[in-house]
Design a protein around this motif. Structure first.
Motif, short mmCIF file in Angstrom:
data_model
loop_
_atom_site.label_atom_id
_atom_site.label_comp_id
_atom_site.label_asym_id
_atom_site.label_seq_id
_atom_site.Cartn_x
_atom_site.Cartn_y
_atom_site.Cartn_z
N ALA A 1 41.40 44.90 36.73
CA ALA A 1 42.19 43.71 37.04
C ALA A 1 43.10 43.36 35.87
O ALA A 1 44.29 43.07 36.04
CB ALA A 1 41.27 42.53 37.36
N PHE B 1 36.75 44.10 36.03
CA PHE B 1 37.58 43.27 35.14
C PHE B 1 38.61 44.12 34.39
O PHE B 1 39.74 43.71 34.21
CB PHE B 1 36.70 42.51 34.14
CG PHE B 1 35.97 41.35 34.76
CD1 PHE B 1 36.67 40.41 35.51
CD2 PHE B 1 34.62 41.18 34.59
CE1 PHE B 1 36.01 39.33 36.09
CE2 PHE B 1 33.95 40.11 35.16
CZ PHE B 1 34.65 39.19 35.92
N SER C 1 41.25 37.45 34.50
CA SER C 1 41.61 38.32 35.62
C SER C 1 42.43 37.56 36.64
O SER C 1 43.36 38.11 37.24
CB SER C 1 40.36 38.88 36.30
OG SER C 1 39.55 39.52 35.36
#
Lengths: 278, 273
Positions: free
Chosen positions: A94, A91, B18
């Motif tokens: 990302a 995460f 995300s």
């Protein structure tokens, strides 16, 4: 040492001297055409409505964009640091990815996402019954669209700094608050936020300074339009200096921008000192 | 048992965030493989019907993107080499060598961090013009070489090398250069990777300075070329997305490979305020 001196301090002094001249395309060809004009560049700028428009646009971008960006960063950091979160490494990567991407390239992507007819954002909105918005073609929506893009691009940077800041808050404090029966909202308000105060100050100083330097987003996405609604101070400086070759005027713009940044920083530090953060 | 819903909520939020962060990049990749005109339909397609390399072929064969790519690789590599050479020497000198006015000069340098680069841009441009470095790779590289931030990064790290180690080497008769090469450089290795990653990414992504300095389109870097392309081919979505892929993918891969070093540099840099 000599290189830094030559390529940094000299230019700053030179920028000020330049801003007092009428350096233009003729002076570029022959320095004999250069005249000293005193503060006339500054006077003309202050009387130029487009300059004020650029200042207003830039402040709009900062005043709306910086709090949004910091809120997004803090929210993402809290999620990442939550002990309930899984796959933290993935995460984190990302969420940080947009920061390392090339601004020009992702601005091109967003211009397409925001396209009035074929853009996915309008498609998504139409699915929930919102009428299409001409994001980059409507003077009211162009700046909000650029802010949205800038927040997406930048929030990961401050997120990393917040994560590091959250890790310095001692676990005992949370434990104590929990024993006292404080809800998670109250724990956030009374433990997390005061613990993060110096980090918030640092992050807001850096982010404001960065957002005042808005340039590539309008250059790629809107070219300052529509109706000059996205001309930023730096974009204005670029056009003055490197499109019209009025380098004297452009230097004066650069100096005024520098003064703005200095004032904002000093005011922020003064507020922080009064509140005892520093 | 009460924890379960909270845990699900946190992770769902992370997945959503995300997705928002990555979606534009994934979509860029998908559209870049569509055939010309395919992306200009409503509703916008998510995946190419028949993946095609048409946009990439057009970019490399007719738009000279191969040359822009080579320019970017060369400039970013050269800037990285220069910055390592210069900043490591300067950072080490500020940390460990004694010379008159060392701390005073360092403080002035830190002060310079406050001044935005744009103030210096115009005089720097004129200065480079007088010495013939405008519209030339030299003009792009010179300001990249001497960063206050790089010196600061190296200095902070070099401070942790024990003085006794250097003294011992001096007593043994090692030359300053030998000390630098055999003791200092190996000790600084991790921070050198950080500095190299930072410089490479920053030079690759830089836009305003190369835009000002380079006027010949054969010298354009990828961001400058992409910006000029996007002003000409506004409607050509597939072409633009392929150009964005070529520009973004190398730095994204580099970041994923070296992110440990990159994040450390970011945190060190944030302490400067």
């Amino acid at each position: 040492m000599a290189i830094i001196g030559l390529f940094f301090f000299l230019p700053v002094a030179a920028a000020f001297v330049l801003s007092l001249t009428d350096f233009d395309i003729y002076a570029l060809a022959d320095l004999g055409n250069l005249r000293f004009v005193g503060l006339r560049n500054y006077g003309e700028l202050l009387a130029n409505p487009l300059f004020w428009q650029a200042v207003a646009n830039t402040l709009y971008f900062v005043v709306v964009g910086v709090p949004l960006s910091i809120a997004a960063s803090l929210g993402a950091a809290l999620l990442l640091e939550s002990r309930l979160a899984r796959f933290k490494g993935f995460f984190r990567t990302a969420l940080f990815a947009p920061v390392v991407t090339t601004l020009v390239a992702v601005a091109v992507i967003w211009r397409y996402l925001l396209h009035a007819r074929y853009g996915l954002i309008n498609y998504g909105l139409s699915e929930i019954g919102v009428r299409p918005v001409d994001w980059l073609g409507d003077p009211h929506w162009a700046m909000p669209a650029i802010i949205l893009f800038a927040v997406w691009k930048n929030f990961g940077y401050n997120m990393i700094i917040f994560v590091a800041g959250l890790q310095t808050i001692p676990e005992d404090l949370y434990e104590a608050a929990r024993i006292d029966g404080a809800s998670s909202l109250r724990r956030f308000w009374h433990v997390t936020l005061p613990g993060l105060a110096p980090v918030v100050l640092l992050v807001s100083l850096l982010t404001i300074a960065g957002y005042l330097q808005l340039f590539a987003e309008p250059y790629v996405m809107t070219q300052g339009g529509p109706a000059q609604s996205t001309v930023s101070v730096l974009y204005f400086m670029y056009e003055q200096g490197f499109k019209w070759w009025s380098l004297g005027t452009a230097s004066a713009v650069a100096f005024l921008l520098f003064a703005m940044m200095l004032i904002v920083t000093v005011v922020q530090l003064a507020i922080a000192r009064r509140r005892g953060v520093l | 048992m009460k924890r379960l819903p909270a845990s699900v909520a946190v992770n769902i939020l992370l997945v959503l965030a995300s997705a928002v962060a990555l979606f534009p990049l994934l979509w860029m990749l998908s559209v870049s493989f569509m055939r010309p005109g395919e992306a200009d339909s409503f509703p916008p397609p998510f995946l190419p019907r028949a993946p095609s390399l048409a946009a990439y072929k057009e970019l490399f064969a007719h738009q000279g993107v191969g040359r822009d790519f080579a320019n970017s690789v060369f400039l970013a590599s050269a800037a990285t080499a220069l910055s390592l050479l210069f900043n490591v020497a300067a950072g080490y000198a500020f940390a460990k060598l004694r010379f008159a006015g060392r701390d005073r000069v360092f403080q002035i340098l830190l002060g310079a961090l406050v001044i935005p680069g744009q103030v210096a841009m115009i005089p720097l441009f004129l200065m480079l013009k007088t010495v013939g470095l405008v519209n030339n790779f030299g003009g792009v590289l010179i300001p990249a070489a001497a960063g206050v931030f790089g010196i600061f990064l190296v200095r902070q790290y070099a401070l942790s090398i024990p003085d006794e180690l250097l003294e011992a080497a001096r007593v043994d008769g090692a030359s300053e250069f030998r000390i630098f090469r055999s003791i200092v450089l190996p000790a600084l290795r991790p921070i050198l990777v950080t500095l190299a990653t930072f410089t490479f990414l920053a030079t690759w992504n830089d836009f305003m300075w190369p835009l000002i300095v380079l006027s010949d389109d054969r010298l354009y870097t990828l961001p400058v070329a992409l910006a000029s392309l996007s002003r000409e081919h506004v409607q050509d979505a597939e072409l633009m997305m392929a150009g964005a892929v070529v520009t973004v993918l190398p730095v994204l891969l580099l970041f994923v490979a070296l992110q440990r070093y990159y994040i450390r540099g970011l945190l060190a840099g944030s302490l400067k305020g």
